[in-house]
Design a protein around this motif. Structure first.
Motif, PDB file in Angstrom:
ATOM      1  N   TYR A  59       0.821  -1.212   0.000  1.00 51.57           N
ATOM      2  CA  TYR A  59       0.000   0.000   0.000  1.00 51.57           C
ATOM      3  C   TYR A  59       0.858   1.267   0.000  1.00 51.57           C
ATOM      4  O   TYR A  59       0.489   2.275  -0.626  1.00 51.57           O
ATOM      5  CB  TYR A  59      -0.939   0.000   1.215  1.00 51.57           C
ATOM      6  N   MET A  60       1.977   1.210   0.697  1.00 53.31           N
ATOM      7  CA  MET A  60       2.857   2.383   0.747  1.00 53.31           C
ATOM      8  C   MET A  60       3.395   2.713  -0.644  1.00 53.31           C
ATOM      9  O   MET A  60       3.415   3.875  -1.056  1.00 53.31           O
ATOM     10  CB  MET A  60       4.012   2.133   1.721  1.00 53.31           C
TER      11      MET A  60
ATOM     12  N   PHE B 254      10.022   8.167  15.134  1.00 48.37           N
ATOM     13  CA  PHE B 254       9.469   8.594  13.849  1.00 48.37           C
ATOM     14  C   PHE B 254       7.943   8.464  13.773  1.00 48.37           C
ATOM     15  O   PHE B 254       7.268   9.375  13.260  1.00 48.37           O
ATOM     16  CB  PHE B 254      10.122   7.822  12.699  1.00 48.37           C
ATOM     17  N   PRO B 255       7.343   7.351  14.268  1.00 48.34           N
ATOM     18  CA  PRO B 255       5.882   7.245  14.178  1.00 48.34           C
ATOM     19  C   PRO B 255       5.150   8.399  14.858  1.00 48.34           C
ATOM     20  O   PRO B 255       4.066   8.794  14.402  1.00 48.34           O
ATOM     21  CB  PRO B 255       5.582   5.909  14.872  1.00 48.34           C
TER      22      PRO B 255
ATOM     23  N   ALA C 162       0.400  12.091  -0.517  1.00 52.41           N
ATOM     24  CA  ALA C 162       1.368  12.376   0.546  1.00 52.41           C
ATOM     25  C   ALA C 162       0.902  11.823   1.884  1.00 52.41           C
ATOM     26  O   ALA C 162       1.672  11.190   2.610  1.00 52.41           O
ATOM     27  CB  ALA C 162       1.603  13.883   0.647  1.00 52.41           C
ATOM     28  N   PHE C 163      -0.359  12.041   2.203  1.00 50.98           N
ATOM     29  CA  PHE C 163      -0.875  11.566   3.489  1.00 50.98           C
ATOM     30  C   PHE C 163      -1.012  10.046   3.516  1.00 50.98           C
ATOM     31  O   PHE C 163      -0.861   9.412   4.572  1.00 50.98           O
ATOM     32  CB  PHE C 163      -2.210  12.242   3.809  1.00 50.98           C
ATOM     33  N   SER C 164      -1.270   9.452   2.370  1.00 42.59           N
ATOM     34  CA  SER C 164      -1.334   7.996   2.301  1.00 42.59           C
ATOM     35  C   SER C 164       0.046   7.386   2.528  1.00 42.59           C
ATOM     36  O   SER C 164       0.202   6.414   3.283  1.00 42.59           O
ATOM     37  CB  SER C 164      -1.897   7.560   0.947  1.00 42.59           C
TER      38      SER C 164
ATOM     39  N   LEU D 215       3.744   4.481   5.859  1.00 37.54           N
ATOM     40  CA  LEU D 215       5.129   4.479   6.336  1.00 37.54           C
ATOM     41  C   LEU D 215       5.162   4.397   7.854  1.00 37.54           C
ATOM     42  O   LEU D 215       5.993   3.673   8.429  1.00 37.54           O
ATOM     43  CB  LEU D 215       5.852   5.731   5.849  1.00 37.54           C
ATOM     44  N   MET D 216       4.253   5.111   8.512  1.00 44.79           N
ATOM     45  CA  MET D 216       4.158   5.042   9.969  1.00 44.79           C
ATOM     46  C   MET D 216       3.832   3.617  10.423  1.00 44.79           C
ATOM     47  O   MET D 216       4.463   3.073  11.341  1.00 44.79           O
ATOM     48  CB  MET D 216       3.092   6.007  10.473  1.00 44.79           C
ATOM     49  N   LEU D 217       2.851   2.990   9.763  1.00 42.76           N
ATOM     50  CA  LEU D 217       2.493   1.615  10.113  1.00 42.76           C
ATOM     51  C   LEU D 217       3.666   0.670   9.889  1.00 42.76           C
ATOM     52  O   LEU D 217       3.916  -0.246  10.693  1.00 42.76           O
ATOM     53  CB  LEU D 217       1.292   1.149   9.277  1.00 42.76           C
TER      54      LEU D 217
END
Length: 636
Positions: free
Chosen positions: A185-186, A288-289, A424-426, A431-433
């Motif tokens: 997904y990223m 980072f998250p 960008a938000f996706s 990336l956080m996940l």
């Protein structure tokens, strides 16, 4: 520790170690012989406070004819340690703050009273989460042993460690498959437009676009129920999901397999030098998250309808606080969110210096974990509130999917409706996940590595990491097949969730009753300089084990056949599941019998009694500290 000519050791001069030690080969007259690895060593001296103090020699006539012996552990000069104490803290945060905080906690809280759920959750945190977290940190740091070898304190309970190792291994096999989905997904998030934003031709006429301006999936103007393009993209494009597994699970998907290899490669690189390398990576994995989560929360609060979503999430439903299901959900969420009773915390703390302040770290990690869950809940429901606003729904709960569906269906659908920079938000969200998942997977893999290195000290970190990574890819490929999610649900239920509660109770009994709370308190006093207060003692001995036992009984009483999306598994699948469950639990009697068999004793009764006692080498692995500890215990 540095070896010198194979006959002497220079002790670690860190202030966290009680004292330096050294021994020499020349025998002293009437010297005390200390058995080290089965070999008698003489003239053992302790350097305490800068002074060298020889061990006392026997002076009485009754002791003149014999040489007193003390068993001290074999010092492992190659055992890793954290470079800095803060690396341990960051690693614990990266381990405990994971995917469950982002996609499980918000949904569980919403299902169980919204803001009212926070009250039982905090109570459970104080009675279960925090006490067990602190207890595992103490026992791991005190013994410098992994999750299996730590049961030198009660050999008859060593099966708990092996059962938890099996459970963690089951978790590892499918956790990286989730990382593969997230990575997919990223990468897809860089496309313009987002690939799940619009329906494909083969999905019509029962599909509705996820982009802004589309009708609701449950369009009242039509007699049929429409499915969003984001849901169909997840099930038909990413998973290629089957309607059932009666005819098999299919072959692994090529793209997901490549992302699976990527995930394991990153875990391997993080652990290539053990905690020395993972400790350095922990700063990024832990911090980072929060940067991304803050950016997403700020963005969410600027969207129309976001406040309604946050209020919906936090609004208390007080009538549910009396529902036992809510308390059960609070215990399980706290249990799995903090990763207690899986061996990971014992493993990480075993690499600490002996005097490290684990009380402070346990308080920080448990508090941050709860704060993160609430922060993630506000962020997720702020964006889902916007989703409900643009689709014209008044009930935010109608746009929420459970568990993985929240991350791969509801949230992507909400992002697709962003008018400004949805890509960008996706990318930021996934990336956080991904970073959160890597942090948790590194901890679980480290747990398995530590058990291997404790049993086979000659094995190097990179060798153990390579073997685990290769096995992880091979086993993980099962979950990236069209029927992979069915298998994942089965393994998670029988190999992790169900067995974890039983092993947790066994661990609490092993430490709180077999080893004993009093002995644990003495160990803590010797290590940290203070004795745990009444709150800790009551939780360790009574409150936490009883509460966990009640939860287990409730789980058994309300047990229902496992299903995946209303699909009833074939009988053979249930049989495999129960075999997985039984294999994990059978570790308890198998290793208990082995411990009794290996004990010295003239009768079976004597062997059983000895199996409940700590081994002769139990205690700090540093010989000087170990000697001081034995004196401390004997004098107490």
């Amino acid at each position: 520790m540095e070896g010198r000519d194979n006959n002497g050791f220079i002790g670690d001069n860190s202030p966290s170690i009680a004292g330096q030690y050294r021994w020499t080969t020349p025998a002293a007259p009437n010297g005390v012989h200390v058995t080290h690895g089965g070999l008698p060593l003489t003239d053992v001296e302790l350097a305490v406070g800068g002074k060298t103090v020889p061990r006392p020699t026997p002076s009485t006539e009754e002791n003149a004819g014999r040489v007193p012996t003390t068993i001290i552990p074999e010092p492992n000069a190659d055992r890793d340690q954290w470079g800095k104490g803060v690396e341990f803290l960051m690693s614990c945060i990266a381990m405990s703050v994971g995917l469950g905080n982002v996609w499980r906690f918000p949904f569980v809280a919403l299902e169980n009273g919204g803001g009212a759920f926070v009250i039982p959750y905090i109570i459970v945190l104080l009675l279960v989460g925090k006490p067990v977290y602190y207890m595992e940190m103490i026992i791991g740091q005190f013994s410098s042993r992994g999750s299996v070898k730590v049961y030198d304190m009660a050999p008859i309970m060593r099966g708990v460690g092996y059962g938890q190792l099996f459970s963690v291994t089951a978790l590892i096999t499918y956790y990286s498959s989730l990382m593969a989905l997230i990575a997919r997904y990223m990468i897809d998030s860089f496309m313009n437009p987002l690939p799940w934003a619009h329906c494909r031709s083969e999905w019509h006429p029962n599909c509705i676009d996820s982009v802004a301006g589309s009708a609701s999936p449950n369009d009242s103007s039509s007699n049929r129920t429409l499915t969003s393009s984001s849901e169909l993209y997840f099930t038909k494009v990413v998973l290629k999901e089957l309607d059932g597994i009666d005819d098999g699970i299919g072959l692994p998907d090529l793209r997901l397999t490549l992302f699976l290899v990527l995930s394991w490669s990153l875990v391997f690189l993080t652990l290539i030098k053990g905690v020395k390398s993972s400790g350095k990576a922990s700063y990024f994995l832990a911090l980072f998250p929060y940067v991304v989560m803050t950016v997403l929360l700020v963005r969410a609060c600027t969207l129309p309808g976001a406040v309604d979503g946050i209020v919906y999430f936090l609004k208390p439903q007080w009538d549910k606080i009396y529902d036992p299901k809510v308390w059960y959900a609070a215990v399980t969420q706290c249990f799995f969110s903090l990763s207690i009773c899986f061996g990971n915390i014992i493993m990480y703390s075993s690499y600490n210096k002996f005097r490290h302040n684990v009380y402070r770290d346990a308080t920080i990690v448990t508090s941050i974990d709860t704060f993160t869950s609430l922060l993630a809940g506000c962020t997720i429901f702020g964006i889902l509130g916007h989703l409900a606003h643009v689709t014209g729904k008044t009930d935010v709960g109608n746009v929420v999917k459970s568990d993985a569906g929240l991350a791969f269906i509801s949230y992507p659908e909400a992002i697709a409706k962003f008018e400004v920079l949805p890509q960008a938000f996706s990318v930021l969200f996934f990336l956080m996940l991904f970073v959160l998942g890597i942090g948790s997977n590194v901890a679980m893999t480290s747990c398995v590595m530590t058990v291997i290195k404790d049993q086979f000290p000659r094995v190097r970190n990179w060798q153990a990491a390579t073997i685990i990574a290769i096995c992880g890819v091979l086993l993980g490929s099962i979950y990236v097949t069209p029927g992979g999610q069915y298998v994942l649900k089965l393994v998670d239920y029988y190999g992790a969730s169900s067995i974890a509660l039983v092993l947790a109770i066994a661990e609490l009994i092993a430490i709180g009753w077999v080893y004993g709370v009093d002995r644990l308190c003495k160990d803590t006093e010797f290590m940290l300089g203070h004795r745990p207060n009444l709150y800790w003692r009551l939780c360790w001995r009574w409150i936490t084990p009883l509460l966990m036992f009640v939860i287990l009984i409730y789980n058994l009483v309300t047990l229902e056949p496992l299903m995946y999306k209303q699909y009833v598994y074939p009988t053979v699948a249930y049989g495999i599941g129960w075999c997985i469950f039984a294999f994990g639990l059978l570790q308890l009697p198998i290793w208990a019998a082995y411990a009794v068999y290996k004990q010295s004793g003239k009768s079976l009764n004597e062997k059983i009694k000895n199996a409940f006692k700590p081994t002769a080498a139990w205690g700090p692995i540093d010989p000087a500290t170990h000697y001081e500890y034995k004196k401390f215990i004997d004098e107490d």
